[in-house]
Design an enzyme around this catalytic site. Structure first.
Site, PDB file in Angstrom:
ATOM      1  N   SER A 194      37.003  65.726  42.040  1.00  0.00           N
ATOM      2  CA  SER A 194      37.364  64.954  43.221  1.00  0.00           C
ATOM      3  C   SER A 194      38.874  64.933  43.386  1.00  0.00           C
ATOM      4  O   SER A 194      39.617  65.100  42.424  1.00  0.00           O
ATOM      5  CB  SER A 194      36.869  63.517  43.061  1.00  0.00           C
ATOM      6  OG  SER A 194      37.530  62.915  41.957  1.00  0.00           O
ATOM      7  N   LYS A 195      39.291  64.712  44.615  1.00  0.00           N
ATOM      8  CA  LYS A 195      40.736  64.768  44.868  1.00  0.00           C
ATOM      9  C   LYS A 195      41.489  63.586  44.283  1.00  0.00           C
ATOM     10  O   LYS A 195      42.701  63.629  44.151  1.00  0.00           O
ATOM     11  CB  LYS A 195      41.018  64.921  46.358  1.00  0.00           C
ATOM     12  CG  LYS A 195      40.561  63.782  47.237  1.00  0.00           C
ATOM     13  CD  LYS A 195      40.926  64.078  48.700  1.00  0.00           C
ATOM     14  CE  LYS A 195      40.275  63.095  49.652  1.00  0.00           C
ATOM     15  NZ  LYS A 195      40.465  63.469  51.062  1.00  0.00           N
ATOM     16  N   ARG A 196      40.772  62.545  43.920  1.00  0.00           N
ATOM     17  CA  ARG A 196      41.408  61.393  43.272  1.00  0.00           C
ATOM     18  C   ARG A 196      41.888  61.769  41.877  1.00  0.00           C
ATOM     19  O   ARG A 196      42.882  61.274  41.384  1.00  0.00           O
ATOM     20  CB  ARG A 196      40.428  60.213  43.176  1.00  0.00           C
ATOM     21  CG  ARG A 196      40.321  59.420  44.440  1.00  0.00           C
ATOM     22  CD  ARG A 196      41.476  58.414  44.589  1.00  0.00           C
ATOM     23  NE  ARG A 196      41.981  58.398  45.955  1.00  0.00           N
ATOM     24  CZ  ARG A 196      43.165  58.901  46.311  1.00  0.00           C
ATOM     25  NH1 ARG A 196      43.972  59.419  45.418  1.00  0.00           N
ATOM     26  NH2 ARG A 196      43.552  58.880  47.560  1.00  0.00           N
ATOM     27  N   LYS A 197      41.131  62.640  41.244  1.00  0.00           N
ATOM     28  CA  LYS A 197      41.412  62.937  39.836  1.00  0.00           C
ATOM     29  C   LYS A 197      41.896  64.354  39.570  1.00  0.00           C
ATOM     30  O   LYS A 197      42.180  64.721  38.441  1.00  0.00           O
ATOM     31  CB  LYS A 197      40.137  62.681  39.011  1.00  0.00           C
ATOM     32  CG  LYS A 197      39.692  61.241  39.048  1.00  0.00           C
ATOM     33  CD  LYS A 197      38.366  61.044  38.349  1.00  0.00           C
ATOM     34  CE  LYS A 197      37.946  59.568  38.423  1.00  0.00           C
ATOM     35  NZ  LYS A 197      36.612  59.339  37.864  1.00  0.00           N
TER      36      LYS A 197
END
Length: 485
Positions: A255-258
């Site tokens: 995911s783009k958060r991580k």
RNA sequence: GGCCCCAUCGUCUAGUCAGGUCCAGGACAUCAGGUUUUCAUCCUGAGAACAGGGGUUCGAAUCCCCUUGGGGUCACCA
């Protein structure tokens, strides 16, 4: 290796930046097409009008082409099955769903989204299985048609058998069986008249003659629904291959958060397409000969889709960095220079000819192309002056540094030929005569010339800088030392 | 929570389908050396794993079962 031509596809959704997962799946699809002399198609899955982003489609094209993952048929190229944009294929879905309605494999559902959300909440509270309660499943056919004719909002659902089970073979994992009672009556056509992924995907795969469905593992659980749709449409199944999902370090779905997931980001950082492809190929597949650094051609020769591993690969930038360095060093100098230029990593106002002079000095040190500028500014510009502290190595003293620099300056101002070998020998001789340790001379010299603690070989630095620049910078450093003592 | 998938060094993996040649091989990373004017490259070496428990078998990382763990999915998103 399969010899019948494979017709495969990817169906990215234009909802944001081009995703690394799209490239991952595209790589396997395209490679199988190339191996078998088949076709690789690009279909734009834009049936979700609420998440649609107009700019996204072009960005996906650009990113995929940049990587070299070009396609044979697609929205921009056309082809025998055009159109390749799902939003333009509504008439076809309508026609198919009418057929499904007639055969009884689908039915209209007039329940509102709100009602269903409430039902779901209740189910959650009571710890029941989540799913459509079947309210409209057995609605009278005449009543259903009348309500539809009066334009009452509704969706169309798949009528999933209550009993029995649905099974299929995943070519990577083996047989998958799921009880039909676990499968929800999936929405096929939404209230807005657009199809859901499930319907559009199956209809298009049939229309396009897709032979192998290679997609991410997150689709595995909805494949039985697709199987049911294939059966209702009386069409044989394609081969299914669910490749593992790329993971964050904590093993959750990438995911783009991580993690950086935008292909644009990788490009901006100066990752080579060769390295990205190589890295992606290594996620779930390993070369039979153990040689992990390879290009697309060799991957095409060695790859076997059925040998993809079932584990969940963690996306580890550290290995990508290593691969990027390897590919940088594998490339021939002209090609590398051209790439640096093309990708916009040449510093402002610097010509390829100028860059060619320093490039050989920094190739061994570059991990990403974006490092070219910081590693070579000393060459293109006069760097910020070093501090007096910079000029004194740990085991040295200001006096020693001063003496060393003065001696070097004098040496270079003499009639000594300004050539690598001559300068090297003269410095060695000087070192030997004065009985100085090498670092005591080279560290001050390094800072004098580059203002950095790490640099290429100093003889090479001097050659590339030219005698006048070298002398100026050494004298500048001498002045700094003199002022501070 | 239901269902489905998965499980070898910190990470990517080979080996699993056709059990013995595996006290488990390679790569990245780490650490220690070497080369060296720094950094890097390059070279050498070290530590590091079959999740646990039951079976089956002369023999199991490999086959079966259970447990545990992780993930995915349960949308009128894809």
């Amino acid at each position: 290796m399969s010899s019948t031509p494979a017709r495969v596809r990817i169906a990215p959704s234009p909802t944001g930046d081009p995703h690394v997962g799209t490239a991952y799946v595209a790589l396997f699809n395209r490679t199988l097409a190339r191996q078998t002399g088949g076709q690789f198609l690009l279909r734009i899955d834009d049936t979700d009008r609420s998440r649609y982003q107009a700019s996204s489609e072009q960005k996906i094209f650009d990113a995929l082409r940049w990587l070299g993952l070009d396609w044979d048929e697609g929205p921009d190229l056309g082809g025998p099955c055009a159109p390749y944009r799902q939003s333009e294929r509504n008439a076809i879905y309508q026609q198919k769903v009418d057929h499904l309605l007639e055969s009884g494999n689908a039915y209209r559902c007039f329940c509102s989204a709100e009602t269903l959300a409430e039902v779901r909440e209740k189910q959650k509270q009571d710890k029941l299985r989540l799913g459509y309660p079947g309210t409209c499943r057995d609605l009278d056919a005449v009543e259903s048609s009348q309500r539809a004719a009066k334009e009452e909002p509704h969706v169309i659902r798949l009528r999933v058998p209550v009993e029995g089970e649905t099974c299929f073979v995943d070519q990577i994992r083996g047989e998958i069986r799921i009880a039909n009672c676990e499968i929800d009556d999936q929405v096929l056509i939404k209230t807005d008249g657009f199809p859901t992924y499930h319907l559009a995907n199956v209809v298009d795969d049939i229309e396009f003659g897709i032979t192998h469905v290679i997609r991410a593992e997150e689709w595995l659980i909805s494949t039985p629904k697709h199987v049911l749709i294939y059966q209702a449409l009386e069409h044989p199944l394609p081969g299914f291959f669910h490749v593992p999902l790329l993971r964050n370090a904590d093993h959750s779905k990438i995911s783009k958060r991580k993690n950086p997931v935008s292909l644009d980001w990788f490009r901006e950082q100066g990752y080579l397409k060769e390295a990205i492809l190589n890295f992606l190929a290594l996620m779930g597949w390993s070369p039979p000969d153990g040689q992990e650094v390879f290009d697309l051609d060799r991957f095409q020769q060695e790859f076997n889709i059925e040998k993809i591993s079932t584990g969940a690969p963690v996306f580890d930038l550290v290995k990508l960095d290593w691969l990027n360095g390897m590919h940088i060093r594998k490339m021939d100098p002209d090609q590398l220079l051209q790439r640096i230029d093309e990708e916009g990593f040449l510093p402002q106002g610097v010509s390829p000819q100028q860059a060619a002079a320093v490039l050989p000095l920094v190739v061994e040190r570059m991990v990403r192309l974006a490092e070219f500028e910081p590693r070579t500014t000393w060459f293109f510009n006069l760097p910020e002056p070093p501090t007096p502290e910079d000029l004194v190595p740990r085991k040295g003293s200001p006096e020693q540094s001063l003496e060393a620099l003065q001696a070097t300056s004098a040496l270079l101002k003499s009639d000594l030929p300004f050539q690598a070998e001559a300068v090297n020998e003269a410095l060695d001789a000087m070192l030997a005569e004065k009985q100085w340790k090498k670092p005591l001379l080279f560290m001050p010299l390094r800072f004098a010339l580059t203002s950095r603690s790490d640099s290429p070989d100093l003889i090479e630095v001097m050659m590339v800088l030219g005698r006048d620049n070298v002398i100026d910078r050494i004298d500048r450093a001498i002045a700094i030392l003199e002022c501070s003592t």
